[in-house]
Scaffold this active site. Structure first.
Site, PDB file in Angstrom:
ATOM      1  N   ASP A  82       0.841  -1.198   0.000  1.00  0.00           N
ATOM      2  CA  ASP A  82       0.000   0.000   0.000  1.00  0.00           C
ATOM      3  C   ASP A  82       0.875   1.246   0.000  1.00  0.00           C
ATOM      4  OD1 ASP A  82      -2.245   1.563   0.008  1.00  0.00           O
ATOM      5  OD2 ASP A  82      -2.873   1.072   2.048  1.00  0.00           O
ATOM      6  N   LYS A  83       0.233   2.351  -0.331  1.00  0.00           N
ATOM      7  CA  LYS A  83       0.866   3.671  -0.339  1.00  0.00           C
ATOM      8  C   LYS A  83      -0.035   4.653   0.377  1.00  0.00           C
ATOM      9  CE  LYS A  83       0.258   7.839  -2.450  1.00  0.00           C
ATOM     10  NZ  LYS A  83      -1.038   8.541  -2.585  1.00  0.00           N
ATOM     11  N   HIS A  84       0.538   5.649   1.025  1.00  0.00           N
ATOM     12  CA  HIS A  84      -0.276   6.680   1.665  1.00  0.00           C
ATOM     13  C   HIS A  84       0.412   8.029   1.513  1.00  0.00           C
ATOM     14  CE1 HIS A  84      -3.556   7.937   4.349  1.00  0.00           C
ATOM     15  NE2 HIS A  84      -2.696   8.867   4.736  1.00  0.00           N
ATOM     16  N   SER A  85      -0.391   9.061   1.279  1.00  0.00           N
ATOM     17  CA  SER A  85       0.107  10.428   1.179  1.00  0.00           C
ATOM     18  C   SER A  85      -0.319  11.221   2.401  1.00  0.00           C
ATOM     19  CB  SER A  85      -0.444  11.094  -0.086  1.00  0.00           C
ATOM     20  OG  SER A  85      -0.179  12.497  -0.076  1.00  0.00           O
ATOM     21  N   THR A 122      -9.047  11.034  -1.000  1.00  0.00           N
ATOM     22  CA  THR A 122      -9.228  10.028  -2.039  1.00  0.00           C
ATOM     23  C   THR A 122     -10.651   9.481  -2.055  1.00  0.00           C
ATOM     24  OG1 THR A 122      -6.889   9.414  -1.966  1.00  0.00           O
ATOM     25  CG2 THR A 122      -8.395   7.793  -2.886  1.00  0.00           C
ATOM     26  N   ARG A 170     -10.606  16.146  14.266  1.00  0.00           N
ATOM     27  CA  ARG A 170      -9.374  16.897  13.984  1.00  0.00           C
ATOM     28  C   ARG A 170      -9.583  17.918  12.880  1.00  0.00           C
ATOM     29  NH1 ARG A 170      -5.523  12.741  11.946  1.00  0.00           N
ATOM     30  NH2 ARG A 170      -4.215  14.532  11.478  1.00  0.00           N
ATOM     31  N   SER A 185      -2.824   8.171  13.131  1.00  0.00           N
ATOM     32  CA  SER A 185      -3.976   8.033  12.243  1.00  0.00           C
ATOM     33  C   SER A 185      -3.635   7.221  11.011  1.00  0.00           C
ATOM     34  CB  SER A 185      -4.487   9.416  11.827  1.00  0.00           C
ATOM     35  OG  SER A 185      -5.538   9.304  10.893  1.00  0.00           O
ATOM     36  N   LYS A 189      -4.492   2.544  10.584  1.00  0.00           N
ATOM     37  CA  LYS A 189      -5.262   1.928   9.495  1.00  0.00           C
ATOM     38  C   LYS A 189      -4.391   1.014   8.645  1.00  0.00           C
ATOM     39  CE  LYS A 189      -6.848   5.886   7.857  1.00  0.00           C
ATOM     40  NZ  LYS A 189      -6.547   6.938   8.835  1.00  0.00           N
ATOM     41  N   LYS A 190      -3.163   1.422   8.413  1.00  0.00           N
ATOM     42  CA  LYS A 190      -2.282   0.613   7.574  1.00  0.00           C
ATOM     43  C   LYS A 190      -1.896  -0.683   8.278  1.00  0.00           C
ATOM     44  CE  LYS A 190      -2.459   3.585   4.331  1.00  0.00           C
ATOM     45  NZ  LYS A 190      -3.343   3.310   3.185  1.00  0.00           N
TER      46      LYS A 190
END
Length: 439
Positions: A82-85, A122, A170, A185, A189-190
């Site tokens: 996976d990827k997250h920004s 997203t 938040r 945060s 989730k990851k």
């Protein structure tokens, strides 16, 4: 433990124990902790900060607030990646990268979020696709990941439910920028998604949560340290957010740009470079490529050969969207009734952009939320955004095309855009979109 005592301890710069943090997050999940108490806790953490032990404890407590996916028994035949920004304006990389990784043999259960502050989310983008179910149950998630190779969804009620509640609060209490809360945060989730590799896209620049490169590097190091400490192989790339990533910013307009990219109609070079760099790191983490050269070549082939587009279409159809979105997306996606070019007052070259101000302008148009209960207008936004170093003028290229609901809205947004762009006469090099790797 009394919730107010936990909040007061952090307010007074105390160090919370693992049990205190677990107790607080348990109350968030059970909703015995009020919204006001969550807001107070987040503000105390923002102002006082947490040490690494507290940060790890908070991340793990949030991860354990719901179910944790286990892919080891699913026999997928490839690594779960996976990827997250950390958030940006016009950042639609996930929409392209997930299908590309799937086309290269990886499996991507991408748990994404909604917009925070001035940045787009997203999930909000995908919700502009008619029929798309962004919040399926875990059984559906597993089925779609197996069949399409990727599923870009939101955290279901079973995955890190404490984060879902904190995340919304938040956004409206001025605590989005907290390093500790961002780390917990994202990674809660990851970690709950059962990943085998993660790449973080950590933004810096005028449109980032952490504009200063040194602050962004601190966040990247926090994410990498906590994730690897929890057993999840992770690297981070620092990428530039001093201008819109790609040419569109909004919801439906970003989905349209992503599909133009995937189908070969148009691909902004900076957007492609960021996407390929992140995807290549994931392929190496997952053992799907021996080195960066091979990884970049595989990603490029998946995009240019149409395999990534096919994966996107399979994902959309499996999650309730149009059955042939590659052929119909220009008709499927909502469009604003008014398109207005925004020109600068004088001829010149774009020398700088207040990218955050562009994001705020889109929120003001209804493309984002001021309160968690706000409804998003998926059609509004901008396209054809000019980049740093590009020529613009009153009778030449506009700063952008606004997609608005009405003339009054368009006029307000146009004023904001003109203030966000600096136009001069000196040549400006925008610099590389990928600055450095951490981890």
């Amino acid at each position: 433990m009394l919730t107010q005592e936990i909040i007061a301890k952090k307010r007074d710069n105390g160090t919370l124990t693992e049990n205190e943090i677990a107790s607080f997050i348990g109350g968030v999940t059970a909703e015995t902790v009020t919204e006001g108490q969550v807001a107070a806790f987040c503000m105390a953490v923002l102002i006082r900060g947490m040490d690494m032990r507290e940060r790890v404890a908070l991340t793990r407590a949030m991860m354990r607030s719901g179910s944790v996916l286990d892919w080891s028994s699913k026999d997928l035949g490839g690594p779960v990646l996976d990827k997250h920004s950390t958030g940006g304006v016009g950042d639609k990389v996930s929409l392209i990268l997930g299908p590309a990784i799937a086309a290269c043999g990886g499996y991507v259960p991408m748990i994404s979020g909604r917009g925070l502050g001035h940045t787009g989310g997203t999930l909000d983008k995908l919700d502009s696709i008619p029929g798309y179910r962004s919040l399926p149950d875990n059984e559906t998630l597993e089925r779609v990941v197996r069949s399409a190779g990727c599923a870009i969804i939101g955290a279901t009620k079973d995955i890190a439910p404490a984060d879902k509640r904190i995340y919304a609060i938040r956004d409206t209490t001025g605590t989005v920028e907290s390093l500790d809360l961002i780390t917990a945060s994202i990674l809660s989730k990851k970690l709950a998604a059962g990943l085998q590799g993660l790449v973080m896209d950590v933004k810096f620049g005028s449109g980032a949560f952490k504009p200063d490169p040194d602050d962004a590097a601190e966040l990247a190091q926090s994410l990498v340290t906590v994730a690897n400490g929890a057993g999840l192989p992770t690297v981070a790339l620092m990428t530039d957010m001093n201008q819109v990533l790609g040419r569109a910013a909004g919801n439906a307009v970003e989905v349209r740009e992503s599909l133009d990219f995937l189908t070969g109609r148009a691909a902004d070079p900076r957007l492609r470079e960021v996407m390929v760099a992140l995807a290549a790191e994931l392929l190496m983490l997952g053992g799907l490529a021996a080195d960066a050269r091979e990884a970049r070549a595989r990603v490029g082939s998946a995009i240019d050969g149409g395999e990534a587009a096919d994966r996107f279409a399979r994902m959309v159809a499996a999650l309730g969207g149009p059955k042939d979105i590659l052929a119909t997306y220009r008709d499927d996606l909502p469009e604003a009734p008014l398109t207005v070019p925004v020109h600068p007052a004088r001829e010149g070259v774009v020398t700088a952009i207040d990218t955050r101000a562009i994001g705020v302008a889109i929120v003001e148009m209804g493309g984002g939320r001021k309160a968690p209960s706000d409804t998003i207008d998926p059609a509004v936004g901008l396209t054809e955004a000019a980049g740093i170093g590009e020529a613009v003028g009153p009778k030449g290229r506009p700063l952008a095309l606004l997609h608005a609901r009405d003339r009054a809205q368009a006029d307000r947004a146009a004023d904001a855009l003109r203030r966000a762009f600096s136009v001069g006469h000196r040549a400006v090099n925008p610099g590389d979109p990928v600055a450095r790797k951490i981890g």
